[in-house]
Structures are given as structure tokens and as C-alpha cells.
Design a protein around this motif. Structure first.
Motif, PDB file in Angstrom:
ATOM      1  N   VAL A  90      32.165  32.087  54.912  1.00  0.00           N
ATOM      2  CA  VAL A  90      33.043  33.238  55.029  1.00  0.00           C
ATOM      3  C   VAL A  90      34.490  32.780  54.952  1.00  0.00           C
ATOM      4  CG1 VAL A  90      33.818  35.092  56.558  1.00  0.00           C
ATOM      5  CG2 VAL A  90      31.393  34.529  56.438  1.00  0.00           C
ATOM      6  N   ALA A  91      35.277  33.464  54.143  1.00  0.00           N
ATOM      7  CA  ALA A  91      36.712  33.205  54.136  1.00  0.00           C
ATOM      8  C   ALA A  91      37.323  33.875  55.360  1.00  0.00           C
ATOM      9  CB  ALA A  91      37.332  33.753  52.851  1.00  0.00           C
TER      10      ALA A  91
ATOM     11  N   GLU B  66      37.485  38.711  57.140  1.00  0.00           N
ATOM     12  CA  GLU B  66      36.491  38.987  58.166  1.00  0.00           C
ATOM     13  C   GLU B  66      36.090  40.455  58.222  1.00  0.00           C
ATOM     14  OE1 GLU B  66      38.135  37.477  61.753  1.00  0.00           O
ATOM     15  OE2 GLU B  66      37.724  35.374  61.249  1.00  0.00           O
ATOM     16  N   ASP B  67      36.932  41.358  57.721  1.00  0.00           N
ATOM     17  CA  ASP B  67      36.618  42.785  57.771  1.00  0.00           C
ATOM     18  C   ASP B  67      35.775  43.250  56.588  1.00  0.00           C
ATOM     19  OD1 ASP B  67      38.040  43.050  60.138  1.00  0.00           O
ATOM     20  OD2 ASP B  67      39.918  43.553  59.117  1.00  0.00           O
ATOM     21  N   GLU B  68      35.550  42.367  55.636  1.00  0.00           N
ATOM     22  CA  GLU B  68      34.758  42.732  54.465  1.00  0.00           C
ATOM     23  C   GLU B  68      33.263  42.636  54.783  1.00  0.00           C
ATOM     24  OE1 GLU B  68      35.914  43.987  51.779  1.00  0.00           O
ATOM     25  OE2 GLU B  68      38.050  43.596  52.116  1.00  0.00           O
ATOM     26  N   PRO B  69      32.409  43.353  54.028  1.00  0.00           N
ATOM     27  CA  PRO B  69      30.962  43.228  54.208  1.00  0.00           C
ATOM     28  C   PRO B  69      30.509  41.776  54.004  1.00  0.00           C
ATOM     29  CG  PRO B  69      31.479  45.117  52.831  1.00  0.00           C
ATOM     30  CD  PRO B  69      32.761  44.348  53.002  1.00  0.00           C
ATOM     31  N   PRO B  70      29.408  41.368  54.639  1.00  0.00           N
ATOM     32  CA  PRO B  70      28.979  39.966  54.573  1.00  0.00           C
ATOM     33  C   PRO B  70      28.837  39.409  53.161  1.00  0.00           C
ATOM     34  CG  PRO B  70      27.754  41.132  56.261  1.00  0.00           C
ATOM     35  CD  PRO B  70      28.568  42.162  55.556  1.00  0.00           C
ATOM     36  N   ALA B  71      28.219  40.170  52.260  1.00  0.00           N
ATOM     37  CA  ALA B  71      28.030  39.646  50.902  1.00  0.00           C
ATOM     38  C   ALA B  71      29.366  39.457  50.198  1.00  0.00           C
ATOM     39  CB  ALA B  71      27.124  40.572  50.098  1.00  0.00           C
ATOM     40  N   VAL B  72      30.273  40.393  50.371  1.00  0.00           N
ATOM     41  CA  VAL B  72      31.594  40.266  49.757  1.00  0.00           C
ATOM     42  C   VAL B  72      32.296  39.027  50.298  1.00  0.00           C
ATOM     43  CG1 VAL B  72      33.864  41.347  49.469  1.00  0.00           C
ATOM     44  CG2 VAL B  72      31.797  42.752  49.364  1.00  0.00           C
ATOM     45  N   ARG B  73      32.185  38.786  51.607  1.00  0.00           N
ATOM     46  CA  ARG B  73      32.795  37.600  52.199  1.00  0.00           C
ATOM     47  C   ARG B  73      32.221  36.322  51.588  1.00  0.00           C
ATOM     48  NH1 ARG B  73      31.849  40.179  57.414  1.00  0.00           N
ATOM     49  NH2 ARG B  73      30.406  38.492  57.935  1.00  0.00           N
ATOM     50  N   SER B  74      30.899  36.308  51.407  1.00  0.00           N
ATOM     51  CA  SER B  74      30.277  35.126  50.802  1.00  0.00           C
ATOM     52  C   SER B  74      30.808  34.892  49.394  1.00  0.00           C
ATOM     53  CB  SER B  74      28.755  35.284  50.764  1.00  0.00           C
ATOM     54  OG  SER B  74      28.201  35.116  52.044  1.00  0.00           O
ATOM     55  N   TYR B  75      30.904  35.945  48.607  1.00  0.00           N
ATOM     56  CA  TYR B  75      31.353  35.797  47.221  1.00  0.00           C
ATOM     57  C   TYR B  75      32.804  35.343  47.160  1.00  0.00           C
ATOM     58  CZ  TYR B  75      27.114  38.551  46.312  1.00  0.00           C
ATOM     59  OH  TYR B  75      25.820  39.015  46.271  1.00  0.00           O
ATOM     60  N   LEU B  76      33.638  35.899  48.030  1.00  0.00           N
ATOM     61  CA  LEU B  76      35.018  35.425  48.103  1.00  0.00           C
ATOM     62  C   LEU B  76      35.057  33.968  48.545  1.00  0.00           C
ATOM     63  CD1 LEU B  76      36.652  38.550  49.775  1.00  0.00           C
ATOM     64  CD2 LEU B  76      37.019  37.774  47.418  1.00  0.00           C
ATOM     65  N   GLY B  77      34.084  33.580  49.383  1.00  0.00           N
ATOM     66  CA  GLY B  77      34.005  32.190  49.824  1.00  0.00           C
ATOM     67  C   GLY B  77      33.737  31.236  48.681  1.00  0.00           C
ATOM     68  N   TYR B  78      32.862  31.614  47.756  1.00  0.00           N
ATOM     69  CA  TYR B  78      32.625  30.751  46.593  1.00  0.00           C
ATOM     70  C   TYR B  78      33.937  30.497  45.848  1.00  0.00           C
ATOM     71  CZ  TYR B  78      27.917  32.873  47.047  1.00  0.00           C
ATOM     72  OH  TYR B  78      26.723  33.366  47.500  1.00  0.00           O
ATOM     73  N   LEU B  79      34.666  31.581  45.623  1.00  0.00           N
ATOM     74  CA  LEU B  79      35.907  31.489  44.852  1.00  0.00           C
ATOM     75  C   LEU B  79      36.974  30.709  45.611  1.00  0.00           C
ATOM     76  CD1 LEU B  79      36.064  35.155  43.492  1.00  0.00           C
ATOM     77  CD2 LEU B  79      35.196  33.117  42.324  1.00  0.00           C
ATOM     78  N   ALA B  80      36.981  30.813  46.933  1.00  0.00           N
ATOM     79  CA  ALA B  80      37.990  30.123  47.735  1.00  0.00           C
ATOM     80  C   ALA B  80      37.663  28.649  47.940  1.00  0.00           C
ATOM     81  CB  ALA B  80      38.137  30.820  49.093  1.00  0.00           C
ATOM     82  N   HIS B  81      36.365  28.339  48.174  1.00  0.00           N
ATOM     83  CA  HIS B  81      35.981  26.992  48.562  1.00  0.00           C
ATOM     84  C   HIS B  81      35.534  26.123  47.401  1.00  0.00           C
ATOM     85  CE1 HIS B  81      36.439  27.982  52.751  1.00  0.00           C
ATOM     86  NE2 HIS B  81      35.574  28.952  52.669  1.00  0.00           N
ATOM     87  N   ARG B  82      34.982  26.713  46.340  1.00  0.00           N
ATOM     88  CA  ARG B  82      34.493  25.908  45.221  1.00  0.00           C
ATOM     89  C   ARG B  82      34.968  26.429  43.865  1.00  0.00           C
ATOM     90  NH1 ARG B  82      30.986  21.819  46.397  1.00  0.00           N
ATOM     91  NH2 ARG B  82      32.029  21.023  44.546  1.00  0.00           N
TER      92      ARG B  82
END
Length: 281
Positions: free
Chosen positions: A132-133, A137-153
């Protein structure tokens, strides 16, 4: 391969194989300028570990598969073992995990089973996407995960896109475990570059919901994923159109769209044109 015959394998954009439940062609999608993406160039799929011999023959011969882009973690690849396509010399395998990893192998596909080191215990806790980025934190879990891919990798997101671009002949397949989350983000960017409008990208993402019961059952049969499948209800695994719609909206707001995000991270107009040509020309 199913007994319906090769002429019936393609139903719209689905590819009906014995060993996968979520394989489809990115061809046949409309573009904003009135064009259409070309079939037989890029496929998306769930895990390829259980392909049958007939599946492999069809993919190599009829579909002319020449590249596999694997978005799973190193732990998933090593725990699942060598799939049947690994024995096919015509097929190049590339690995781009979209999750942060410790002890990452620079070339996981060069590691033979006999040489596999003991995996760190905490790898088993992150087999499926969870990161999770903090700013989302206020975004739905799946959206947070997808943003995490873009932020972390972002490096591996771009690596996957560059690998798709590099193939000049035959088809590529991009996959993860279920073919919906990590694969969905790479496919979203690819389709955006090809000029596929947002609503069509969302519709393609949501298609996985049609096969979610079979997909969860398949993953539950693997020791690698069984516990995760059993712990959560099928509804929690089901992709929703509003998830991808929200991700695209956030990219619009923050980066001027998927192409803006790509340009900001070093995948500029020249590379975008090459990827567009892969799907369009």
C-alpha cells in the motif's frame, strides 16, 4: 486442450486452454482514432504452470508464442517450479516482479531447482499483491495495491513494457498468478499507449470476473496459493470495473494520464510509439 477443436478455441477474445482459466488476446479492441488493436501480438493470462501438452503445441504453433513475461515474485516462481513452456527453446522468458523483494535474483530463470537457496520466511507472506502506498490510505484496497506497483516497482513495470516492445515476430504473453492485478496494470498501460479509450480498458480488466470461480478454484489447487484463496471470499478476489476506472482517474489527475506517468518515468514518446506499433501495425 479441450475437445471442441482448435477452430473453436477463440471465443471473442478468450483463448480456451486446458491449463489456464483467464487467457485472452488484446487484439480486437477499438482505439480512439477509429482503429483496432491487432490480434496475435500480446496475450494476457493467469499462471502458465498447468498448461497441457496440447496447450503448449497450440501456443507455439498456432498462436506463435515467442515470449513469456512473468510478473510474479521470485518466491512464486521458485515455489511453483518450472512450467512446461520453460522447456521450449523458441520461447524467451522474462521476469519482472511488481512487488518489492529481498534477496532478489537478477535472473531467476537461470536458477535451477537443485540450486534454489532457502527462501526467507517473510517471502511466503507476500505471494499475492498487498503493498500500500502510504499517501493513498483512503483508496480502496485494490487501487492502493495498483498504485503501489507504480510507486515501488516502476523499473519493472517499464521493463515489462520494453520486453513487450522488443519482440518483432510472434506473440507475447504477460501473466502473474491470477492474471488480473499485476497483469491488469501492465495491460492497462499497454492499451493506453495503443490508444484504447479508458472505458474499453476498464471493460477488458473487468472481463476476469466472468471466470473468477474457475480461477479461484485453480489457484486453490496449488499449495502456493491455497491458503490465500481459502481465507478470502470469492467476491474479494473479483475485479470490479470501478477499481480500474478509479486508477485511470488518479493517473489523469496526477500525471495527465497513463502516458504522462510513462513519460515522467522515462518511457517517452519514442518508446511509446514502438509499443503502439506492436499492438496496432
Amino acid at each position: 486442450m479441450s475437445s471442441t477443436g482448435r477452430e473453436d478455441l477463440r471465443t471473442d477474445r478468450w483463448l480456451r486452454l486446458d491449463g489456464t482459466t483467464n487467457t485472452r488476446d488484446l487484439g480486437g479492441l477499438p482505439t480512439s482514432d477509429g482503429g483496432t488493436t491487432q490480434p496475435g501480438r500480446i496475450l494476457r493470462s493467469d499462471n502458465l504452470q498447468t498448461l497441457s501438452e496440447d496447450d503448449v503445441r497450440w501456443l507455439i504453433g498456432d498462436a506463435r508464442l515467442r515470449e513469456v513475461i512473468d510478473l510474479r515474485t521470485t518466491a512464486e516462481v521458485l515455489l511453483e517450479g518450472r512450467g512446461p513452456l520453460r522447456a521450449v527453446p523458441e520461447v524467451t522468458h522474462r521476469h519482472f516482479s511488481l512487488l518489492p523483494e529481498r534477496g532478489h535474483h537478477t535472473d531467476v530463470f537461470a536458477v535451477e531447482e537443485a540450486d534454489v537457496p532457502e527462501l526467507p520466511q517473510d517471502w511466503a507472506e507476500s505471494l499475492l499483491p498487498r503493498q500500500v502506498a502510504e499517501s493513498d490510505e483512503d483508496e480502496p484496497p485494490a487501487v492502493r495495491s495498483y498504485l503501489g506497483y507504480l510507486a515501488h516497482r516502476p523499473d519493472n513495470v517499464l521493463g515489462a513494457l520494453r520486453a513487450l516492445t522488443a519482440v518483432s515476430d510472434g506473440a507475447s504473453v504477460v501473466h502473474c498468478a491470477a492474471g488480473k492485478d499485476r497483469t491488469g496494470v501492465v495491460v492497462m498501460l499497454s492499451l493506453a499507449v495503443a490508444g484504447v479509450p479508458h472505458e474499453e480498458i476498464v471493460a477488458d480488466y473487468a472481463l476476469t470476473a466472468e471466470v473468477i470461480d474457475a480461477l479461484v478454484a485453480k489457484l486453490a489447487a496449488s499449495p502456493t496459493y491455497a491458503e490465500d484463496m481459502e481465507r478470502r471470499d470469492v467476491a474479494l478476489h473479483t475485479p470490479r470495473a470501478e477499481t480500474m476506472d478509479r486508477l485511470l482517474a488518479l493517473l489523469d489527475e496526477r500525471h495527465g494520464g497513463p502516458l504522462g506517468w510513462l513519460t515522467e518515468h522515462g518511457f517517452g514518446p519514442r518508446e511509446q510509439a514502438a509499443l503502439r506499433a506492436r499492438l496496432r501495425d
